[in-house]
Design a protein around this motif. Sequence first.
Motif, PDB file in Angstrom:
ATOM      1  N   PRO A 198      37.621  47.980  41.292  1.00  0.00           N
ATOM      2  CA  PRO A 198      38.716  47.133  41.745  1.00  0.00           C
ATOM      3  C   PRO A 198      38.739  45.818  40.960  1.00  0.00           C
ATOM      4  N   ARG A 239      40.086  45.202  48.262  1.00  0.00           N
ATOM      5  CA  ARG A 239      41.551  45.129  48.424  1.00  0.00           C
ATOM      6  C   ARG A 239      42.110  43.908  47.697  1.00  0.00           C
ATOM      7  N   LYS A 242      42.106  44.438  43.905  1.00  0.00           N
ATOM      8  CA  LYS A 242      43.147  45.377  43.455  1.00  0.00           C
ATOM      9  C   LYS A 242      44.517  44.706  43.501  1.00  0.00           C
ATOM     10  N   THR A 243      44.749  43.941  44.552  1.00  0.00           N
ATOM     11  CA  THR A 243      46.038  43.257  44.664  1.00  0.00           C
ATOM     12  C   THR A 243      46.216  42.290  43.495  1.00  0.00           C
TER      13      THR A 243
END
Length: 360
Positions: A198, A239, A242-243
């Motif tokens: 990520p 998360r 990745k965003t």
Amino acid sequence: MPRPLDNLDKGSIKAWLMEDDPHELDCLWKKADEVRCQCVGGDVWLRGLVEISNNCVRSCAYCGISECAPVPKRYRMTVDEILAAVDRAVTNGFGTVVLQSGEDPGITGPWMAGVVKSIKSQTGLAITLSLGERSDDDLHAWREAGADRYLLRFETSDTRLYRQIHPDLDGRSDRLAQLERMRDMGYEIGTGIMVGIPGQTWDSLADDIWLFRHYAIDMVGLGPYIECPGTALAGGLGRALKTAAGDNQVPPDNLTTLKALALTRLICPYINIPATTALATIDPYSGRSHGLQRGANVIMPNITPAEYRALYQTYPGKAGLHETTDISLAVIEGQIKSIGRTIGRGAGTSRRLAGESLAT
Ligand code: 5AD
């Protein structure tokens, strides 16, 4: 006009990594296989892997045996257990044994030097160590005791991302610097990366491949990142990263890993490249053979005793976890023969250290 494969630079590496036209990719696979055949031949070197301790003082955000991961039991193999496992490498005709562990201060410099000396005097096998970031005193002592190679993946060349997924212990963690020092000590040096961490972007993956060449590495392992429940990367941190990467996020899949592997073979034609266990984990049927047909020339069969292997889950579902050593080996040997390759006999030393003159 097909995309060129000669004189690759960082820009063309990135374009190849993002390529998804099957005809173009066929050209990449074919070229990587040709270069592998010309530069390192048809032998596949088997290196027996023994996971000697799952203790670890680091809190890497990706790893299933990090200090904060919910591991059911921590172990450190005894000298006798290690020697018995190494014996399996001898019986099976392997030329090398790889001793790997978490970063375990319980593995002291003198203790490990004793283990290395015993293996060397009893078996003559080539010895690869993969014990994390260690002091120069320990590294020197192990080299003097007879260790031949050291594996330390730099994981990603993006230093900001690296700090986020690999919290520093004492402000001195610099794996590239350790690799250089180990090369000066006379080790064959191996490194590698995870593909699709990520936050990893196409640009940073192209940079990773470029660095392999810059550092005159002898061996490169590339595996897909596999999410491990209970780790920070499987939660909010993953998360958020990745965003932030958005559309530039590299996917953690086999196709992208195989593209990175094939390009690594083209950039560093003479090095050793394993078809990694992580590749076999996310594609149990063809992960290893695809790796071998797209640039790889090494496999590291796991010869850790079964009770310990189950406790060394750096990621879930690791290939070979529920097999006995004998079954894993039979599967691997069958895969090698079915694609028309031969099993290498002997140490399979890096061509840089074997003193051969390299064209690139
Ligand atoms: N997915 C894939 N590879 C991993 N490793 C550790 N954790 C994971 C994971 N979740 C790899 C790292 C390390 C090597 C021993 O295993 O690249 O250097």
